[in-house]
Motif scaffolding. Structure first.
Motif, PDB file in Angstrom:
ATOM      1  N   THR A  84       0.857  -1.186   0.000  1.00 11.91           N
ATOM      2  CA  THR A  84       0.000   0.000   0.000  1.00 11.91           C
ATOM      3  C   THR A  84       0.892   1.236   0.000  1.00 11.91           C
ATOM      4  O   THR A  84       2.115   1.132   0.128  1.00 11.91           O
ATOM      5  CB  THR A  84      -0.915   0.016   1.254  1.00 11.91           C
ATOM      6  OG1 THR A  84      -0.085   0.053   2.421  1.00 11.91           O
ATOM      7  CG2 THR A  84      -1.821  -1.208   1.292  1.00 11.91           C
ATOM      8  N   ASP A  85       0.280   2.405  -0.104  1.00 11.62           N
ATOM      9  CA  ASP A  85       1.090   3.631  -0.145  1.00 11.62           C
ATOM     10  C   ASP A  85       1.360   4.217   1.237  1.00 11.62           C
ATOM     11  O   ASP A  85       1.966   5.277   1.353  1.00 11.62           O
ATOM     12  CB  ASP A  85       0.440   4.678  -1.045  1.00 11.62           C
ATOM     13  CG  ASP A  85      -0.928   5.123  -0.559  1.00 11.62           C
ATOM     14  OD1 ASP A  85      -1.410   4.591   0.474  1.00 11.62           O
ATOM     15  OD2 ASP A  85      -1.522   5.995  -1.209  1.00 11.62           O
ATOM     16  N   ASP A  86       0.916   3.530   2.304  1.00 12.59           N
ATOM     17  CA  ASP A  86       1.155   4.052   3.655  1.00 12.59           C
ATOM     18  C   ASP A  86       2.127   3.178   4.448  1.00 12.59           C
ATOM     19  O   ASP A  86       2.029   3.062   5.658  1.00 12.59           O
ATOM     20  CB  ASP A  86      -0.161   4.224   4.413  1.00 12.59           C
ATOM     21  CG  ASP A  86      -0.927   2.927   4.577  1.00 12.59           C
ATOM     22  OD1 ASP A  86      -0.548   1.907   3.952  1.00 12.59           O
ATOM     23  OD2 ASP A  86      -1.914   2.912   5.341  1.00 12.59           O
ATOM     24  N   VAL A  87       3.080   2.573   3.712  1.00  8.76           N
ATOM     25  CA  VAL A  87       4.103   1.739   4.343  1.00  8.76           C
ATOM     26  C   VAL A  87       5.486   2.134   3.842  1.00  8.76           C
ATOM     27  O   VAL A  87       5.620   2.803   2.817  1.00  8.76           O
ATOM     28  CB  VAL A  87       3.882   0.225   4.062  1.00  8.76           C
ATOM     29  CG1 VAL A  87       2.560  -0.265   4.643  1.00  8.76           C
ATOM     30  CG2 VAL A  87       3.989  -0.084   2.577  1.00  8.76           C
ATOM     31  N   VAL A  88       6.482   1.691   4.596  1.00  6.65           N
ATOM     32  CA  VAL A  88       7.875   1.792   4.174  1.00  6.65           C
ATOM     33  C   VAL A  88       8.357   0.365   3.960  1.00  6.65           C
ATOM     34  O   VAL A  88       8.030  -0.536   4.730  1.00  6.65           O
ATOM     35  CB  VAL A  88       8.738   2.482   5.258  1.00  6.65           C
ATOM     36  CG1 VAL A  88      10.220   2.390   4.922  1.00  6.65           C
ATOM     37  CG2 VAL A  88       8.310   3.936   5.423  1.00  6.65           C
TER      38      VAL A  88
END
Length: 193
Positions: A84-88
């Motif tokens: 997802t776009d909310d992880v590193v």
């Protein structure tokens, strides 16, 4: 003789379906005998820097497997997540074997709490962990409490994978909600000073 063989074969066949189903993940935080060990647990700090990067656009929505050392010179799948776009994307510096790295996803808010700053690109950058963890060694008794079926591994409940996370004898449980495989613990953590 044939009857005894037939009874043994039928018995084995009937027990097969239960062997095919993996154990349900266990929420170790609800087991008082395990949680009480954290009261006197050692503090560890990650001695090895962690590589971190932002997800690439083409990775979003795709499966992201996390591999760990299998203790036999190879690797095994630990968890599988959706990018997802909310992880590193976090990674160890050295591969487990060949070109296979221990890489995992960390929610951005957890990353900031753990490492300070977010990565700024989709290329790996080096970060030093700023927080310590409490960790307890996984022994035979703990594996029993976790519902181990083989005396070597168990599956713990984690927020990022419904199938849970496999933990290993002689590995560690960290006080948040994850396990650390024996090889990763030895190579990447040390007692906090």
């Amino acid at each position: 003789m044939k009857k005894a063989f037939l009874i043994a074969a039928v018995s084995a066949a009937l027990s097969l379906p239960t062997a095919l189903f993996a154990a349900e993940p266990v929420e170790f935080q609800k087991i008082p005998q395990i949680m009480s060990q954290f009261d006197s647990a050692d503090l560890y700090v990650k001695k090895a820097p962690t590589l971190g990067r932002l997800p690439k656009q083409q990775e979003l929505g795709q499966d992201f497997p996390t591999y760990v050392a299998d203790g036999k010179g190879g690797y095994t799948l630990e968890t599988n997540n959706i990018m997802t776009d909310d992880v590193v994307v976090a990674s160890m510096h050295r591969p487990i074997v060949d070109e296979v790295y221990n890489q995992w996803l960390i929610p951005t808010d957890v990353w900031v709490d753990t490492y300070g700053d977010l990565p700024t690109s989709t290329e790996f950058e080096s970060f030093k962990r700023i927080t310590t963890i409490k960790a307890v060694k996984i022994d035979e008794q703990m594996l029993e409490l976790l519902g181990s079926t083989d005396g070597k591994t168990a599956v713990i409940k984690v927020s990022w994978d419904d199938k849970g996370m496999k933990v290993y004898k002689d590995g560690y449980l960290a006080d948040y909600e994850y396990g650390i495989a024996p090889k990763e613990m030895h190579e990447n953590y040390e007692l906090a000073k």
